[in-house]
Design an enzyme around this catalytic site. Sequence first.
Site, PDB file in Angstrom:
ATOM      1  N   LYS A 186      32.260 -43.812  31.006  1.00 17.55           N
ATOM      2  CA  LYS A 186      33.086 -42.693  31.434  1.00 17.55           C
ATOM      3  C   LYS A 186      32.873 -42.366  32.928  1.00 17.55           C
ATOM      4  CE  LYS A 186      35.246 -41.680  27.556  1.00 17.55           C
ATOM      5  NZ  LYS A 186      34.882 -42.641  26.513  1.00 17.55           N
TER       6      LYS A 186
HETATM    7  C1  LIG Z   1      35.094 -41.997  24.925  1.00 17.20           C
HETATM    8  C2  LIG Z   1      36.072 -41.166  24.201  1.00 17.20           C
HETATM    9  C3  LIG Z   1      35.714 -40.361  23.111  1.00 17.20           C
HETATM   10  C4  LIG Z   1      34.369 -40.408  22.465  1.00 17.20           C
HETATM   11  O1  LIG Z   1      33.296 -40.250  23.304  1.00 17.20           O
HETATM   12  P1  LIG Z   1      31.857 -40.894  22.922  1.00 17.20           P
HETATM   13  O2  LIG Z   1      30.947 -40.212  23.877  1.00 17.20           O
HETATM   14  O3  LIG Z   1      31.951 -42.378  23.192  1.00 17.20           O
HETATM   15  O4  LIG Z   1      31.570 -40.591  21.523  1.00 17.20           O
HETATM   16  C5  LIG Z   1      36.661 -39.539  22.559  1.00 17.20           C
HETATM   17  N1  LIG Z   1      37.909 -39.518  23.022  1.00 17.20           N
HETATM   18  C6  LIG Z   1      38.311 -40.286  24.052  1.00 17.20           C
HETATM   19  C7  LIG Z   1      39.709 -40.185  24.544  1.00 17.20           C
HETATM   20  C8  LIG Z   1      37.411 -41.158  24.662  1.00 17.20           C
HETATM   21  O5  LIG Z   1      37.823 -41.940  25.656  1.00 17.20           O
END
Ligand SMILES: *Cc1c(COP(=O)(O)O)cnc(C)c1O
Length: 394
Positions: A186
């Site tokens: 992210k």
């Molecule tokens: C990455 C992501 C999640 C989940 O996040 P994690 O930290 O990997 O559990 C949820 N929604 C979206 C749109 C994402 O890109």
Amino acid sequence: MPGFEIFGDEERREVQDVLDSGVLMRYGFDGARNGHWKAMTLEKELAERLGARHAHVCSSGTAAVATAMAACGVGAGDEVIVAPFTFVADIEMILLAGAVPVFADIDETLCLNPEAVAGAITDRTKAVLVVHMCGSMARIERLAALCEERGITLIEDAAQALGAHYQGKPLGTFGKAGCFSFDYVKTITCGEGGAIVTDDEDIYEVIQAYTDHGHDHVGSDRGAEGHPHVGTNYRISELNAAVGVAQLRKLDRVLAIQRANKTFIKDGLSGLNRVSFRDLPDRDGDSATFLSFFMPTEDEARQTVKDLATAGVDGCFYWYDNNWHYHRAWDHLKQMKSPAALAPDRLGYGENWAERDLSASDAIMGRTISMLIKLSWDEAALADRLEKMRSVLA
Ligand SMILES: *Cc1c(COP(=O)(O)O)cnc(C)c1O
């Protein structure tokens, strides 16, 4: 997009503080922790950065979505409207809450189309879970107005859109609650982590207890704390939170680089008549993690993704065929292949519960290519990339 590109001494110093004290847990052990409260620091700085009254960090973005829904009262038998272009976690969490995901079409923002949402509302609709995909925004003002008008809760999944805003207001602060992820790929990362933001005092109280088995966090004896309601363990560790503290302080730098790199490529591609761009309700608010563009047809998009890879343009995604982000590959969910019974089954929605006409979404996603914007590109790399892209796309 990834914060992992810019790890440095800042992250190491924050983690070292935690290791030196030995207090890896976010709650308690006040005497031993040498004044280091990494999760709390991250919460304070995140709330300030986003202009939200409260931020609460947790173990993942997935946990954040589950927590936000629980705190907003989404539970057994409720319908939640969601886009078919998202990350599979959202659908999983709706199902595991005992609720029913109801797909509504996206538009050329690559996010929920407000008209499609209006058409999907039933008397069981409890919430709209809007996902701001690929760094930019849904028509969030219209969605917020629609939810308000119909008495439905708006929850935002801004996991991919930290730092993006619509007319100056950060994404994640339009709904009753907003969710973020700090997983490894992210915009900023702490390995695994997430956050929920809200302006609502009551919802915040539920959120902070829910992620810690319902602990009310009143008093100084953890074992004697009360439990106003059920919860679970979605706590973040101090080690992860420490990394998050250092990364959040780099967010503005990340955004500035992304925006500059994206502008260079996008401007360089303008005027090519086979290429058009994702609809951005507020161009200035884009966090610029991706450049998303449309080819004239699905066939051309498929071929172009291959040609870009062959030309050495890496980081291009064709979501239409993707296993994790688009509904076409989600037979396991649609057929409720689950080790335990799921709500649509028990509620009598029938075998075809997930089947809806999503041809409008398919027509858009079939033509969509997204290219990841990296922080590490220098001027030469940018120029080289643009030249290769122009030769493929011309
Ligand atoms: C990455 C992501 C999640 C989940 O996040 P994690 O930290 O990997 O559990 C949820 N929604 C979206 C749109 C994402 O890109």
